[in-house]
Design an enzyme around this catalytic site. Structure first.
Site, short mmCIF file in Angstrom:
data_model
loop_
_atom_site.label_atom_id
_atom_site.label_comp_id
_atom_site.label_asym_id
_atom_site.label_seq_id
_atom_site.Cartn_x
_atom_site.Cartn_y
_atom_site.Cartn_z
N ASP A 14 0.82 -17.66 -3.55
CA ASP A 14 1.29 -17.00 -3.99
C ASP A 14 0.89 -16.13 -5.02
OD1 ASP A 14 3.26 -15.63 -4.57
OD2 ASP A 14 4.58 -17.00 -6.46
N HIS A 17 1.53 -9.12 -2.83
CA HIS A 17 0.37 -8.52 -2.58
C HIS A 17 1.42 -6.45 -2.91
CE1 HIS A 17 -3.14 -6.47 -2.16
NE2 HIS A 17 -2.84 -5.51 -1.14
N ASP A 57 0.69 -1.25 -0.01
CA ASP A 57 0.03 -0.11 -0.20
C ASP A 57 0.98 1.12 -0.20
OD1 ASP A 57 0.35 -0.79 2.64
OD2 ASP A 57 -0.79 0.26 3.34
N GLU A 67 2.13 -10.39 1.29
CA GLU A 67 2.42 -9.43 0.93
C GLU A 67 3.83 -9.33 1.28
OE1 GLU A 67 0.13 -6.22 2.55
OE2 GLU A 67 0.52 -4.72 2.11
O1 9MR Z 1 1.60 -6.69 9.63
C1 9MR Z 1 0.84 -6.11 9.75
C2 9MR Z 1 0.53 -7.31 11.13
O2 9MR Z 1 1.65 -7.64 12.11
C3 9MR Z 1 -0.99 -7.20 11.55
O3 9MR Z 1 -1.49 -8.43 11.98
C4 9MR Z 1 -1.73 -6.82 10.15
C5 9MR Z 1 -3.07 -6.72 10.80
O4 9MR Z 1 -2.87 -5.50 11.89
O5 9MR Z 1 -1.61 -5.60 9.18
C6 9MR Z 1 0.30 -6.25 8.94
O6 9MR Z 1 0.71 -4.95 8.42
C7 9MR Z 1 -0.30 -3.96 7.14
C8 9MR Z 1 -0.50 -2.77 7.38
O7 9MR Z 1 -1.41 -3.11 8.75
C9 9MR Z 1 -0.93 -2.13 6.43
N1 9MR Z 1 0.13 -2.28 5.71
C10 9MR Z 1 0.76 -3.26 4.70
C11 9MR Z 1 0.84 -4.67 6.30
C12 9MR Z 1 1.31 -6.02 5.59
O8 9MR Z 1 -0.01 -6.59 5.59
#
Ligand code: 9MR
Length: 845
Positions: free
Chosen positions: A704, A656, A340, A713
């Site tokens: 994947d 992602h 993102d 991601e």
């Molecule tokens: O890495 C984060 C993970 O530990 C959390 O459980 C999750 C849900 O809150 O969010 C992950 O972080 C994401 C973030 O919220 C937005 N950018 C992408 C991150 C990786 O997926």
């Protein structure tokens, strides 16, 4: 999902296209609505521009504005619902309206004429009801829509919904991953003189023969497997293979057992030297606020994102969310967090800290080697590239601090954007979110670390960081419980954390190491995190940062009372992870069957602890543990694949992300070489994983697919331990262990004054042969400089000092000591004795 007991209201009949089919059968069918429970996200739901999304109390809510004319003037919907002709479906949802309102709910054709297969006009109340309808689809349609039309009200109101469900129709396709041959190896390479382990999936319970073949197909080694029983993280019956006795370098080896032949791999010295750089190069293409130069990253060039140029609405002048503050900040620059376009201080914090620690390790660890060029715009200046890259993020973190010292938690789009979307094309409004104690302490920690690390290169930047760190610390102490909201998750991640005592500990540790000041020392020593067993299933992540402090207190020279115990506690943590690794038939230091979001980073972070124990003790069992542990990441796993783009025969490549979205738009690239995928995640929160991986066991909870943001991601905080550990592994060369040199150094600072200090060094030959000519090297912690020296020839580059013999003390006989010394300059703050001295290239014991 908000669980409600009691109200099961209205089996109101849909008005259009309704058949009298019995609801019971439809109810039992498969679920066709992705994420109708809104547990952690609103994805993949969409809304018209006049609405917003908010996750509130386990529901999806939206404020519907006053003054719309038609029902379709305000819509919430979800796309791509497959309908099968003549199948009967049960459509249901829970909804509230405040004040009460009539809404419209349709399952419909997504394009003109928007034919409705079920159409309802439920009367919504403040307390809410569950509404259920059945219908039989008159068409085969792969992409029907479920929509809620909320327009047509003269006055504003608030709509909330939950448990949106459409059951029936064809069961979703069963997804079976292609896991290839049942012999699982590190598909990249083993070091010639390092350990070599593999895993075989088999029904056999007795030991089996195995053969190692070279690229010509000749058997070069053989042996028998060790049966390991059923592995809980995959539910497979497995055996392990140890072929470490074979040490000859070569490419294209394969391992055969139980009639299966592994994917090919190399046995190669310096096999990870490329990854050491690629894992760091990842950060340049994640940069915000600067054009990515295609000449530096062929295929990855793009205009600057969020640099104050339309259609971007940021990041040079970003306002707060409504009601949060009345100013705007220039928060341009930094790295995009992940796939993102958000930028989050607590995640930037751990990432930049780990890059700086990777650099700092080169000053303090016997096997560490310099980190080379990253081919970035700053390459060729006088600063190591890894620090130039870290500075790009650190400058951004500094910009997130407001004048009272508190730091904004995050800045991101007002709403989630779709994929693909290059950063410079993002037209969403950007907003600053409230300040938080966690973000403030992240800045305190990273700025304190930056202050010492940058001191030899840019005294002004170092001073700026130190001032910011101290200010942040004071502000956090004054506001110790400003927590980020767990429901502030629209348009960006929440990164909420209910306990910031570990952030306090980490910040105090960094401030102490840099300054030596009593306030921070007292805080560290009094913190429960200083002595607690912090070595949980995962050692550290963005919300658990005590280990960042503990590891630095153990490895970076400082004068903390009880430092030996701190070091011993890190070794105890390593012992725990090493035991988990040894017990695991796939050899990973992760003792669980409930794999967390970003599990690959947890595996690698645990390896960082084991690697640190090697740096502290020199005990080769820790080094071998790291070398075995990485095999999991590169293919010795249940899915038989590497999780790093570009490394291994079958590797993740569809992570992602909005701008390396090759699988959605072939004109875009895949993620760059050296990008780590998040990895198996038992909770499979995204719709793709939910559709394909339902019921998966631990290691299998990964796909994947670019749509699987919960398992696949890429992020800045996952590549940071990958890069740290890749450097460690690359630094092991061909895997041969170097014995420490036959020398002992005593470094004593006899006196210090505001601008300088005097140090005497005794160098003893503890070996059995005479030393004939010597050159002793060490690094200062911060910006200290040699002024004048005696009895040796001194030279200094940045923090690294070399002292060479004079003609009269060139020879040191076994058992003999010689003494030399110097006056040092400009050592504000802590000035502890260095821990690591190398004599003629080998570390002194
Ligand atoms: O890495 C984060 C993970 O530990 C959390 O459980 C999750 C849900 O809150 O969010 C992950 O972080 C994401 C973030 O919220 C937005 N950018 C992408 C991150 C990786 O997926």
């Amino acid at each position: 999902m908000l669980r409600r007991i009691g109200i099961l209201a209205v089996a109101a009949l849909a008005t259009a296209c309704l058949t009298g089919a019995p609801p019971a059968t439809a109810d039992e069918g498969p679920e066709q609505v992705p994420n109708g429970t809104f547990d952690t996200t609103t994805d993949p739901w969409w809304h018209t521009e006049n609405l917003n999304f908010e996750l509130s109390d386990g529901r999806l809510c939206s404020d519907v504005p006053a003054g719309t004319t038609n029902p379709w003037d305000a819509i919430i919907g979800v796309n791509d619902i497959p309908l099968v002709k003549d199948e009967t479906y049960a459509f249901s949802f829970f909804a509230t309206a405040n004040p009460g309102k009539v809404a419209r709910a349709y399952v419909q054709l997504p394009v003109d004429p928007y034919t409705q297969y079920v159409s309802a006009a439920p009367e919504l109340s403040v307390s809410g009801n569950t509404y259920s309808y059945t219908f039989t689809s008159p068409v085969d349609l792969p992409n029907a829509q479920v929509v809620f039309q909320l327009g047509g009200s003269a006055t504003a109101w608030r709509f909330c919904m939950d448990n949106v469900s459409l059951k029936g129709g064809a069961p979703p396709e069963v997804y079976t991953p292609d896991t290839g041959p049942r012999v699982r190896v590190n598909q990249v390479a083993y070091l010639p003189k390092g350990p070599k382990n593999a895993t075989v999936v088999t029904d056999a319970t007795e030991a089996l023969p195995w053969q190692l073949k070279n690229s010509a197909g000749t058997v070069v080694a053989h042996g028998t497997t060790t049966p390991r029983g059923v592995d809980a993280s995959s539910t497979q019956n497995v055996h392990s293979i140890d072929f470490g006795a074979y040490t000859k370098a070569g490419t294209g080896y394969t391992l055969t057992a139980d009639g299966e032949t592994s994917r090919p791999f190399d046995i190669k010295p310096d096999a990870y030297a490329g990854l050491k750089l690629d894992a760091l190069k990842f950060y340049y293409t994640q940069r915000s606020g600067i054009a990515i130069d295609d000449a530096l990253r062929p295929g990855y060039g793009r205009p600057a994102g969020h640099a104050g140029v339309a259609p971007n609405q940021g990041d040079t002048n970003v306002p707060c969310q409504p009601g949060v503050c009345d100013y705007s900040l220039d928060v341009s620059g930094g790295w995009y967090d992940a796939g993102d376009h958000g930028k989050y201080v607590v995640n930037g914090g751990i990432s930049v800290a780990q890059l700086m620690s990777e650099f700092e390790r080169t000053k303090n660890a016997a096997t560490a080697k310099p980190i080379g060029s990253l081919n970035i715009p700053e390459s060729g200046d006088d600063v190591p590239d890894v620090l130039d890259e870290a500075r790009w993020e650190q400058e951004f973190l500094l910009k997130m601090q407001r004048s009272d010292g508190m730091v904004h938690h995050k800045i991101h789009d007002e709403n989630w954007t779709g994929l693909p979307l290059l950063p410079h094309l993002d037209s969403q409004k950007r907003e600053l979110h409230p300040v938080s104690t966690a973000a403030t302490l992240n800045l305190a920690a990273t700025a304190a670390q930056a202050a010492r690390i940058f001191a030899p290169y840019d005294a002004g930047f170092a001073a700026k960081n130190l001032a910011a760190a101290k200010k942040a610390w004071t502000a956090a102490k004054a506001h110790p419980d400003l927590l980020a909201s767990p429901s502030d998750g629209v348009g960006g991640g929440t990164y909420d954390d209910a306990n910031v005592s570990d952030e306090f500990y980490w910040a105090a540790a960094e401030l102490y190491i840099t300054t030596g000041d009593k306030e921070y020392k007292d805080f560290v020593l009094a913190s429960p995190h200083h002595t607690a067993d912090i070595w949980k299933t995962g050692a550290m992540d963005w919300g658990n940062v005590a280990a960042l402090g503990r590891l630095d207190l153990a490895t970076v020279p400082n004068a903390l009372p009880g430092r030996d115990e701190v070091r011993a506690s890190v070794v105890a943590g390593a012992d725990k992870y090493l035991a988990a690794l040894k017990a695991h038939p796939y050899g990973l230091p992760y003792a669980t069957t409930s794999y967390d979001w970003g599990s690959n980073s947890i595996v690698v972070n645990n390896l960082v602890v084991i690697a640190t124990a090697y740096d502290l003790t020199g005990d080769v069992k820790y080094r071998d543990g790291v070398l075995e542990g990485i095999d999991y990441i590169f293919g010795r796993n249940a899915l038989n694949q590497s999780y790093v783009t570009g490394y291994g025969e079958v590797a993740s490549k569809n992570q992602h992300t909005r701008w390396y979205a090759h699988s959605l738009d072939t004109s875009l690239p895949n993620p760059p070489r050296g990008t780590l995928a998040g990895g198996p995640n038992s909770a499979i929160q995204d719709p793709v994983a939910q559709a394909k991986l339902k019921g998966c066991v631990a290691q299998f909870c990964y796909i994947d697919d670019i749509g699987s943001w919960a398992t696949n991601e890429l992020t800045i905080n996952w590549n940071s331990p990958l890069s740290w550990i890749s450097a460690f592994v690359a630094d092991q060369g061909d895997g041969a262990v170097k014995a420490p040199g036959g020398c002992k150094v005593t470094y004593t600072t006899h006196g210090s004054w505001p601008t300088g200090f005097t140090t005497q060094i005794t160098l003893k030959n503890t070996g059995t042969k005479a030393i004939d000519g010597w050159s002793l090297k060490w690094s200062f912690l911060g910006g200290q400089k040699i002024d004048i020296g005696w009895n040796a020839k001194f030279s200094q580059q940045a923090a690294t000092v070399t002292a060479g013999n004079e003609s009269y003390n060139k020879t040191i006989r076994p058992g003999q000591s010689i003494t030399f010394g110097f006056n040092g300059q400009g050592a504000p703050g802590a000035n502890p004795a260095p821990d690591l001295f190398t004599l003629n290239g080998a570390a002194c014991a």
